[in-house]
Design an enzyme around this catalytic site. Structure first.
Site, PDB file in Angstrom:
ATOM      1  N   GLY A 211       0.828  -1.213   0.000  1.00 14.72           N
ATOM      2  CA  GLY A 211       0.000   0.000   0.000  1.00 14.72           C
ATOM      3  C   GLY A 211       0.852   1.249   0.000  1.00 14.72           C
ATOM      4  O   GLY A 211       2.064   1.176  -0.220  1.00 14.72           O
ATOM      5  N   ASN A 212       0.232   2.389   0.206  1.00 17.21           N
ATOM      6  CA  ASN A 212       0.987   3.638   0.271  1.00 17.21           C
ATOM      7  C   ASN A 212       0.351   4.571   1.308  1.00 17.21           C
ATOM      8  O   ASN A 212      -0.667   4.251   1.896  1.00 17.21           O
ATOM      9  CB  ASN A 212       1.057   4.299  -1.115  1.00 17.21           C
ATOM     10  CG  ASN A 212      -0.315   4.671  -1.631  1.00 17.21           C
ATOM     11  OD1 ASN A 212      -0.971   5.556  -1.115  1.00 17.21           O
ATOM     12  ND2 ASN A 212      -0.770   3.965  -2.661  1.00 17.21           N
TER      13      ASN A 212
END
Ligand code: CTP
Length: 414
Positions: A211-212
């Site tokens: 993810g980020n």
């Protein structure tokens, strides 16, 4: 709110009873529409007693009230839980062979489906194609949870917990009494807008993901600002915090929750079919694991980490710019840049503007406390050739309004 709860015939139908109670406890009027096979798992009296409304899955009962049309027309939200493989197939094909599928064809409100079935049925290309079709039409299909299934088997296919289904379903509807702008007021009145926000997550196994750090707050601010300026707004929300989605819903925005890039792409393209403007503010994962095992990856002592091979995700923005799903549509992208030895933030932004083919690209510097998660933002807006056309800084809402000001100048008039 008037909710229709569709129940199809799987063992998880018993969980629909809990979902019904939850929705009723939150003060909603709920009418249950079971399929014939759902009634082999849970009896109509249970649904009738808990909903306080008549229960039938038949189109030939109460014909004088034309229920197969009236129920769908009068609903604020349709939730189908569990949605079996057969129900998904019938809905995707547009069948109208019982009261539930007829209702799905007449409903114009948000529709949320929570599939539940054995892993093999869920993973079958036929089911996956049906889910993609439904998502492309704007139906929110919640990915099933992984875990213990009916028999000894485990894997994806479990119905998510009723609380989770209720949360996603209720998020899909603008809050009743939301701050709806006066009809015709605002410079975006009569326009339809789709905004993506947040960060996509790509599963590595049932419990881990890539993810980020995107909070989605700039995208949510864009959605809320567009709504306040009179547009009909859909926010494709990739893993946003509940408070961010709640604020957007309270502002009268329709929220479509997504997790992965594939889900985001389907939802954005579905909305883009009749949108005047599409804004891709989401931080989209460029790559995803090539294989996602159905069981958690275990650490094998002494053998070191297992490599994860990645495949490339589609570039949603570049595809939208190429395909132009609606004539005259304006496509707006974002470029989150840190700058490096090869170029400054703006230089990277300029080459991205030319590469992606979007009409406008809002470039912002991220990293070192800027951008992601911060309350304020600073952007330079470039046109498709990479020329700076505007600058904006301040709160995310102020930046959002400056972006809409620039969009308004570029938008063909109606
Ligand atoms: N974007 C997209 N699909 C992708 C990657 C990005 O639609 N697979 C969109 C983003 O929503 C944003 C724009 O493209 O509007 C730029 O995103 P960014 O992450 O800055 O660019 P990348 O194409 O990923 O380029 P790089 O990571 O090399 O900077």
């Amino acid at each position: 709110m008037r909710i229709l709860l569709g129940v199809s015939g799987g063992i998880a139908a018993y969980k629909a009873v809990l979902l019904l109670r939850l929705l009723r406890e939150e003060g909603h009027a709920v009418r249950v529409i079971p399929t014939a096979s759902a009634l082999r798992f849970v009896g109509a009296p249970t649904f009738e007693a808990l909903s306080g409304e008549p229960v039938t899955g038949e189109v030939f009962e109460d014909v004088a009230h034309v229920p197969h049309v009236a129920l769908g027309q009068g609903a604020d939200l349709v939730v189908v839980a569990p949605a079996t493989a057969d129900l998904l197939a019938r809905a995707a094909a547009g069948r109208a062979d019982d009261l539930l599928t007829s209702t799905l064809l007449t409903a114009r409100c948000p529709v949320v489906m929570a599939p539940a079935m054995h892993t093999e049925m869920w993973e079958h290309p036929a089911t996956q194609a049906n889910v993609a079709t439904l998502r492309a039409r704007g139906v929110v299909v919640i990915d099933p949870a992984s875990g213990r299934l009916t028999g000894a088997d485990t894997g994806p296919g479990r119905l998510p917990e009723p609380e989770e289904i209720a949360r996603v379903a209720l998020q899909s509807v603008p809050t009743p009494g939301a701050a709806v702008p006066r009809a015709g007021a605002g410079d975006l009145a009569g326009r339809r807008v789709v905004v993506s926000a947040g960060g996509t997550r790509e599963p590595i196994d049932p419990v881990r993901f890539i993810g980020n750090r995107s909070s989605g707050r700039q995208g949510a601010a864009l959605a809320e600002a567009a709504r306040a300026r009179g547009a009909a707004v859909t926010l494709v929300a990739a893993n946003l915090d509940d408070d961010v989605t709640a604020a957007a819903r309270a502002a009268g925005v329709v929220v479509v929750p997504v997790e992965t890039t594939a889900e985001l792409r389907d939802a954005v393209r579905a909305g883009a079919e009749d949108a005047d403007v599409v804004v891709m503010a989401a931080a989209v994962a460029d790559f995803r694991p090539a294989e996602v095992p159905t069981a958690k990856i275990k650490k094998v002592p002494g053998s070191g980490p297992a490599p994860i091979s990645l495949v490339e995700n589609p570039d949603v923005l570049a595809e939208l710019a190429r395909d132009r799903l609606r004539p005259g549509q304006l496509v707006v992208g974002f470029a989150a840049e840190t700058g490096d030895a090869d170029g400054s933030v703006l230089e990277h932004g300029r080459s991205k503007a030319r590469r992606k083919g979007a009409d406008l690209l809002a470039v912002n510097a991220v990293g070192g406390g800027r951008g992601f998660g911060a309350a304020t933002n600073e952007v330079t807006i470039l046109d498709g050739r990479g020329e700076a056309v505007a600058e904006a800084s301040g709160s995310k809402r102020e930046v959002a309004d400056a972006i809409w000001d620039t969009v308004m100048k570029a938008l063909p008039s109606i």
